[in-house]
Design an enzyme around this catalytic site. Structure first.
Site, PDB file in Angstrom:
ATOM      1  N   GLY A 186      25.179  55.128  37.840  1.00 14.58           N
ATOM      2  CA  GLY A 186      25.235  54.209  38.968  1.00 14.58           C
ATOM      3  C   GLY A 186      23.963  54.290  39.797  1.00 14.58           C
ATOM      4  CB  CYS A 187      22.359  51.859  42.057  1.00 12.87           C
ATOM      5  SG  CYS A 187      23.821  51.245  42.943  1.00 12.87           S
ATOM      6  CE1 TYR A 188      24.085  53.470  48.164  1.00 17.52           C
ATOM      7  CE2 TYR A 188      26.032  52.535  47.120  1.00 17.52           C
ATOM      8  CZ  TYR A 188      25.096  52.525  48.143  1.00 17.52           C
ATOM      9  OH  TYR A 188      25.181  51.578  49.139  1.00 17.52           O
TER      10      TYR A 188
END
Length: 344
Positions: free
Chosen positions: A147-149
């Protein structure tokens, strides 16, 4: 190589096309959709006129099985049933959706509130945090793109946890993202009137990336922990800035923290450890596959402030996916991705 993209009409899919178009090893890119089959792609996205004028195709397993690589850039819950028939029959599979990141099916269903993929398929997936898992990525046919986070958070804190410089049991993570992280489907959260001139927190203590970060810390640093993690929406298009606050262990200095990060990433072209900046922002990495990291010890509180900055659509999605593809095919990690950030 011949590439298929499922979910090309999303922001992640568009970024895959942007980078793959200039990748020297890509012969062709074909685009697939569940809803707009037959539509000319460039008629939906005018910036691709005379660049990507092909029609969108229906999703057919037989056709997809002929590609060298298939990227899936779909909402979560789609590829859990879409990908199993493709596993092991030909193409390398790189999933950006999140359906194969969590190894525990019960955890996936709790946090994503969707039916999990078959356990035997999930067990075959490899977590695609490139800088930390390249050998397994190279050997795998199914990559769960992070995921990006988690990408911004994990790259910035993993070396410090692994070297036992910070207290991994007291991590407070404050992360902020541009609105493109919510995808291109309109919602009340992303409505201009409510998003513009507004700085908001969302999914308080309930974000689905919490178990992903905890799982990766255990996987790569051999530490079980429970984190405090919250996310905020900033009225801008791109970028993530994740700030982690962590007590340092006894006697640890700022130089040790910085040296640890420099040593961890000295051979990794897309991670830059920033020195002595007055400010650190998302424009430093905009449109690029870079992750910028900065650490500073507050000697008054004996707590480190650790900052990770990425473009959520590139290093947090499409760029890291292509980086993983490069690893799978024994290509330079920078191939097709070696671009200067846009800055403004």
């Amino acid at each position: 190589m011949k590439v298929g993209i499922i979910g090309a009409t999303g922001y992640g899919g568009l970024e895959l096309i942007r980078f793959l178009h200039n990748h020297s090893e890509i012969e062709s890119i074909e685009l697939f959709t569940s809803s707009d089959a037959g539509a000319i792609f460039s008629s939906k996205f005018g910036h691709l006129v005379e660049i990507q004028d092909q029609p969108l195709q229906e999703i057919e397993i037989d056709k997809l099985s002929k590609f060298d690589v298939v990227f899936t850039s779909t909402p979560s819950g789609v590829t859990s049933s879409l990908l199993p028939p493709l596993v092991g029959i030909g193409p390398k599979l790189i999933d950006l959706s999140g359906d194969y990141r969590l190894k525990d099916s019960r955890s996936y269903e709790k946090w994503y509130k969707k039916t999990a993929a078959p356990e035997h398929i999930v067990s075959e997936s490899v977590y695609g945090l490139t800088e930390w898992n390249a050998q397994r990525i190279k050997e795998s046919n199914l990559i769960a793109n992070p995921g990006c986070y988690p990408t911004a958070v994990l790259l910035s804190i993993l070396p410090l946890i692994k070297d036992r410089l910070i207290d991994s049991q007291n991590l407070i993570i404050d992360a902020k993202s541009g609105v493109s992280g919510a995808g291109n489907k309109p919602s009340q959260l992303t409505h201009f009137s409510e998003m513009n001139e507004n700085f908001s927190i969302y999914k308080i203590n309930e974000h689905q990336h919490i178990p992903e970060i905890e799982q990766a810390i255990e996987m790569f640093a051999d530490v079980k922990t429970t984190i405090s993690f919250n996310t905020h929406l900033v009225p801008m298009t791109r970028g993530i800035l994740a700030t982690t606050y962590a007590p340092v262990l006894s006697g640890v200095t700022n130089k040790q923290l910085n040296d640890c990060l420099v040593d961890a990433y000295k051979d990794h072209p897309f991670v830059r450890v920033v020195q002595d900046v007055s400010s650190l922002g998302t424009n430093r990495v905009k449109g690029s596959n870079y992750c910028d990291i900065f650490v500073k010890l507050d000697e008054r509180t004996n707590r480190a402030t650790i900052v990770g900055v990425i473009d959520n659509l590139v290093k947090g999605a499409a760029g890291q996916a292509i980086q993983n593809m490069n690893v799978q095919f024994n290509l330079p990690q920078t191939l097709g991705l070696d671009v200067i950030p846009l800055f403004i």
